[in-house]
Design a protein around this motif. Structure first.
Motif, PDB file in Angstrom:
ATOM      1  N   MET A 154       0.848  -1.187   0.000  1.00 21.14           N
ATOM      2  CA  MET A 154       0.000   0.000   0.000  1.00 21.14           C
ATOM      3  C   MET A 154       0.888   1.242   0.000  1.00 21.14           C
ATOM      4  SD  MET A 154      -2.941   1.179   2.729  1.00 21.14           S
ATOM      5  CE  MET A 154      -1.966   1.029   4.183  1.00 21.14           C
ATOM      6  N   CYS A 155       0.554   2.222  -0.817  1.00 20.56           N
ATOM      7  CA  CYS A 155       1.345   3.452  -0.832  1.00 20.56           C
ATOM      8  C   CYS A 155       0.892   4.364   0.314  1.00 20.56           C
ATOM      9  CB  CYS A 155       1.249   4.148  -2.184  1.00 20.56           C
ATOM     10  SG  CYS A 155      -0.242   5.099  -2.467  1.00 20.56           S
ATOM     11  N   LEU A 156       1.764   5.269   0.694  1.00 23.83           N
ATOM     12  CA  LEU A 156       1.474   6.147   1.823  1.00 23.83           C
ATOM     13  C   LEU A 156       0.241   7.001   1.585  1.00 23.83           C
ATOM     14  CD1 LEU A 156       5.089   7.174   2.832  1.00 23.83           C
ATOM     15  CD2 LEU A 156       3.581   5.550   3.970  1.00 23.83           C
ATOM     16  N   ARG A 157      -0.010   7.378   0.331  1.00 36.21           N
ATOM     17  CA  ARG A 157      -1.192   8.173   0.010  1.00 36.21           C
ATOM     18  C   ARG A 157      -2.446   7.438   0.454  1.00 36.21           C
ATOM     19  NH1 ARG A 157      -5.420   8.162  -2.907  1.00 36.21           N
ATOM     20  NH2 ARG A 157      -6.239   9.964  -3.974  1.00 36.21           N
ATOM     21  N   ASP A 158      -2.480   6.132   0.233  1.00 38.79           N
ATOM     22  CA  ASP A 158      -3.657   5.333   0.570  1.00 38.79           C
ATOM     23  C   ASP A 158      -3.805   5.095   2.067  1.00 38.79           C
ATOM     24  OD1 ASP A 158      -4.265   5.186  -2.138  1.00 38.79           O
ATOM     25  OD2 ASP A 158      -3.121   3.336  -2.404  1.00 38.79           O
ATOM     26  N   ALA A 159      -2.747   5.364   2.835  1.00 36.81           N
ATOM     27  CA  ALA A 159      -2.810   5.177   4.285  1.00 36.81           C
ATOM     28  C   ALA A 159      -3.439   6.380   4.993  1.00 36.81           C
ATOM     29  CB  ALA A 159      -1.408   4.923   4.844  1.00 36.81           C
ATOM     30  N   LEU A 160      -3.604   7.484   4.291  1.00 39.51           N
ATOM     31  CA  LEU A 160      -4.193   8.678   4.903  1.00 39.51           C
ATOM     32  C   LEU A 160      -5.658   8.434   5.251  1.00 39.51           C
ATOM     33  CD1 LEU A 160      -2.628  11.343   2.538  1.00 39.51           C
ATOM     34  CD2 LEU A 160      -2.166  11.099   4.984  1.00 39.51           C
ATOM     35  N   SER A 178       7.157  10.820  -7.120  1.00 39.19           N
ATOM     36  CA  SER A 178       8.243   9.879  -6.847  1.00 39.19           C
ATOM     37  C   SER A 178       9.590  10.592  -6.790  1.00 39.19           C
ATOM     38  CB  SER A 178       8.270   8.804  -7.934  1.00 39.19           C
ATOM     39  OG  SER A 178       9.281   7.874  -7.675  1.00 39.19           O
ATOM     40  N   GLY A 179      10.377  10.264  -5.776  1.00 38.88           N
ATOM     41  CA  GLY A 179      11.733  10.778  -5.673  1.00 38.88           C
ATOM     42  C   GLY A 179      11.888  12.096  -4.944  1.00 38.88           C
ATOM     43  N   VAL A 180      10.780  12.720  -4.546  1.00 38.99           N
ATOM     44  CA  VAL A 180      10.861  13.986  -3.802  1.00 38.99           C
ATOM     45  C   VAL A 180       9.932  13.896  -2.592  1.00 38.99           C
ATOM     46  CG1 VAL A 180      11.442  15.372  -5.829  1.00 38.99           C
ATOM     47  CG2 VAL A 180       9.055  15.117  -5.182  1.00 38.99           C
ATOM     48  N   PRO A 181      10.178  14.712  -1.561  1.00 39.39           N
ATOM     49  CA  PRO A 181       9.298  14.673  -0.396  1.00 39.39           C
ATOM     50  C   PRO A 181       7.854  15.020  -0.766  1.00 39.39           C
ATOM     51  CG  PRO A 181      11.307  15.869   0.127  1.00 39.39           C
ATOM     52  CD  PRO A 181      11.301  15.631  -1.359  1.00 39.39           C
ATOM     53  N   VAL A 182       6.931  14.474  -0.011  1.00 44.91           N
ATOM     54  CA  VAL A 182       5.519  14.827  -0.144  1.00 44.91           C
ATOM     55  C   VAL A 182       5.407  16.338   0.045  1.00 44.91           C
ATOM     56  CG1 VAL A 182       3.254  14.543   0.948  1.00 44.91           C
ATOM     57  CG2 VAL A 182       4.790  12.577   0.707  1.00 44.91           C
ATOM     58  N   GLY A 186       1.839  12.084   9.365  1.00 42.63           N
ATOM     59  CA  GLY A 186       2.882  11.474  10.185  1.00 42.63           C
ATOM     60  C   GLY A 186       2.434  10.150  10.786  1.00 42.63           C
ATOM     61  N   GLN A 187       1.202  10.113  11.240  1.00 41.31           N
ATOM     62  CA  GLN A 187       0.661   8.872  11.810  1.00 41.31           C
ATOM     63  C   GLN A 187       0.475   7.801  10.739  1.00 41.31           C
ATOM     64  OE1 GLN A 187      -2.887  10.189  13.831  1.00 41.31           O
ATOM     65  NE2 GLN A 187      -1.725  11.095  15.501  1.00 41.31           N
ATOM     66  N   SER A 188       0.387   8.231   9.477  1.00 39.80           N
ATOM     67  CA  SER A 188       0.217   7.294   8.349  1.00 39.80           C
ATOM     68  C   SER A 188       1.553   6.824   7.787  1.00 39.80           C
ATOM     69  CB  SER A 188      -0.611   7.959   7.249  1.00 39.80           C
ATOM     70  OG  SER A 188      -1.889   8.288   7.722  1.00 39.80           O
ATOM     71  N   GLY A 189       2.669   7.275   8.388  1.00 44.49           N
ATOM     72  CA  GLY A 189       3.977   6.813   7.960  1.00 44.49           C
ATOM     73  C   GLY A 189       4.767   7.770   7.088  1.00 44.49           C
ATOM     74  N   ILE A 190       4.255   8.946   6.862  1.00 41.72           N
ATOM     75  CA  ILE A 190       4.983   9.941   6.068  1.00 41.72           C
ATOM     76  C   ILE A 190       5.974  10.643   6.990  1.00 41.72           C
ATOM     77  CG2 ILE A 190       4.766  12.070   4.720  1.00 41.72           C
ATOM     78  CD1 ILE A 190       1.977  10.976   3.841  1.00 41.72           C
ATOM     79  N   ASP A 191       7.254  10.613   6.620  1.00 46.32           N
ATOM     80  CA  ASP A 191       8.309  11.147   7.479  1.00 46.32           C
ATOM     81  C   ASP A 191       8.668  12.603   7.205  1.00 46.32           C
ATOM     82  OD1 ASP A 191       8.709   8.734   8.871  1.00 46.32           O
ATOM     83  OD2 ASP A 191       9.976   7.983   7.263  1.00 46.32           O
ATOM     84  N   THR A 192       8.522  13.029   5.942  1.00 47.36           N
ATOM     85  CA  THR A 192       8.955  14.368   5.545  1.00 47.36           C
ATOM     86  C   THR A 192       7.889  14.998   4.649  1.00 47.36           C
ATOM     87  OG1 THR A 192      11.258  13.628   5.575  1.00 47.36           O
ATOM     88  CG2 THR A 192      10.798  15.689   4.423  1.00 47.36           C
ATOM     89  N   ILE A 193       7.581  16.262   4.925  1.00 51.18           N
ATOM     90  CA  ILE A 193       6.647  17.018   4.092  1.00 51.18           C
ATOM     91  C   ILE A 193       7.277  18.368   3.822  1.00 51.18           C
ATOM     92  CG2 ILE A 193       4.350  18.044   3.909  1.00 51.18           C
ATOM     93  CD1 ILE A 193       3.374  15.912   5.909  1.00 51.18           C
ATOM     94  N   GLU A 215      10.147  22.712   5.574  1.00 47.15           N
ATOM     95  CA  GLU A 215      10.078  21.258   5.691  1.00 47.15           C
ATOM     96  C   GLU A 215       9.656  20.862   7.107  1.00 47.15           C
ATOM     97  OE1 GLU A 215      12.895  18.480   3.544  1.00 47.15           O
ATOM     98  OE2 GLU A 215      13.686  18.432   5.594  1.00 47.15           O
ATOM     99  N   TRP A 216       8.838  19.820   7.167  1.00 49.17           N
ATOM    100  CA  TRP A 216       8.434  19.201   8.414  1.00 49.17           C
ATOM    101  C   TRP A 216       8.965  17.778   8.428  1.00 49.17           C
ATOM    102  CZ3 TRP A 216       5.649  14.695   8.944  1.00 49.17           C
ATOM    103  CH2 TRP A 216       5.165  14.389  10.210  1.00 49.17           C
ATOM    104  N   ARG A 217       9.468  17.367   9.566  1.00 52.17           N
ATOM    105  CA  ARG A 217       9.940  15.981   9.726  1.00 52.17           C
ATOM    106  C   ARG A 217       9.300  15.380  10.956  1.00 52.17           C
ATOM    107  NH1 ARG A 217      14.248  14.113   6.720  1.00 52.17           N
ATOM    108  NH2 ARG A 217      15.195  15.715   5.416  1.00 52.17           N
ATOM    109  N   ARG A 218       8.913  14.123  10.835  1.00 54.12           N
ATOM    110  CA  ARG A 218       8.290  13.399  11.942  1.00 54.12           C
ATOM    111  C   ARG A 218       9.328  13.119  13.009  1.00 54.12           C
ATOM    112  NH1 ARG A 218       5.597   7.578  11.673  1.00 54.12           N
ATOM    113  NH2 ARG A 218       7.107   7.367  10.039  1.00 54.12           N
TER     114      ARG A 218
END
Length: 174
Positions: A1-7, A90-94, A122-129, A171-174
């Motif tokens: 599952m991709c992170l987008r779908d975990a939101l 792909s290849g860049v931060p969300v 962040g709770q869905s696994g995204i580390d950097t925005i 930038e935000w980091r978890r």
């Protein structure tokens, strides 16, 4: 599952409800976005923002693979006051993007909605925005800083509407 779908499908705050945009939101989306003060700092929204633009945005729905937009609605009335979303390339931060209808500015809804979206990400696994904001848009930069973003780069915009204007990358980091 991709992170987008975990939101989550819906994100609730004290005053707001972030949810998928639906056809009954069309008038509110067009009314809020069809304002040069709202559109000018965005990278790609057209001006004037017409009903056809809003219909196309809503119609994309779940077919979006690189975006996950949320309508920002007032909790009690479900009136849409803006849009927030995450963009996945792909290849860049969300990347985080958002806008609020001008009558809603200065009420804390930007930080409340964007902060809730970032927390859910962040709770869905995204580390950097990341988020980009024109340097002259200090209100938006303050919203981002308030929810934990830090300045990582000063550059110039390459977007046609803003080509060469000073741009801040935060930038935000978890």
């Amino acid at each position: 599952m991709c992170l987008r779908d975990a939101l989550p499908a819906v994100i609730e705050t004290e005053r707001l409800r972030l949810r998928a945009p639906v056809s009954s939101d069309l008038d509110a989306i067009v009314a809020g976005a069809n304002n040069w003060n709202v559109i000018e700092p965005t990278a790609s929204l057209p001006f004037p923002y017409l009903a056809e633009h809003g219909r196309a945005f809503i119609a994309k729905g779940a077919a979006r693979r690189q975006q996950h937009p949320y309508a920002i609605a007032l909790g009690e009335s479900d009136e849409v006051i803006g849009i927030a979303g995450l963009y996945f390339v792909s290849g860049v931060p969300v990347e985080l993007g958002y806008w609020l209808a001008e009558p809603q500015w200065g009420k804390g809804f930007g930080a409340e909605s964007a902060g809730a979206l970032v927390e859910a990400a962040g709770q869905s696994g995204i580390d950097t925005i990341r988020a980009r904001v024109l340097a002259h848009n200090q209100a938006s930069a303050r919203v981002l800083e308030k929810i934990g973003f830090v300045l990582v780069e000063r550059t110039q915009s390459i977007v046609e509407r803003h080509r060469g204007k000073p741009l801040l990358v935060l930038e935000w980091r978890r």
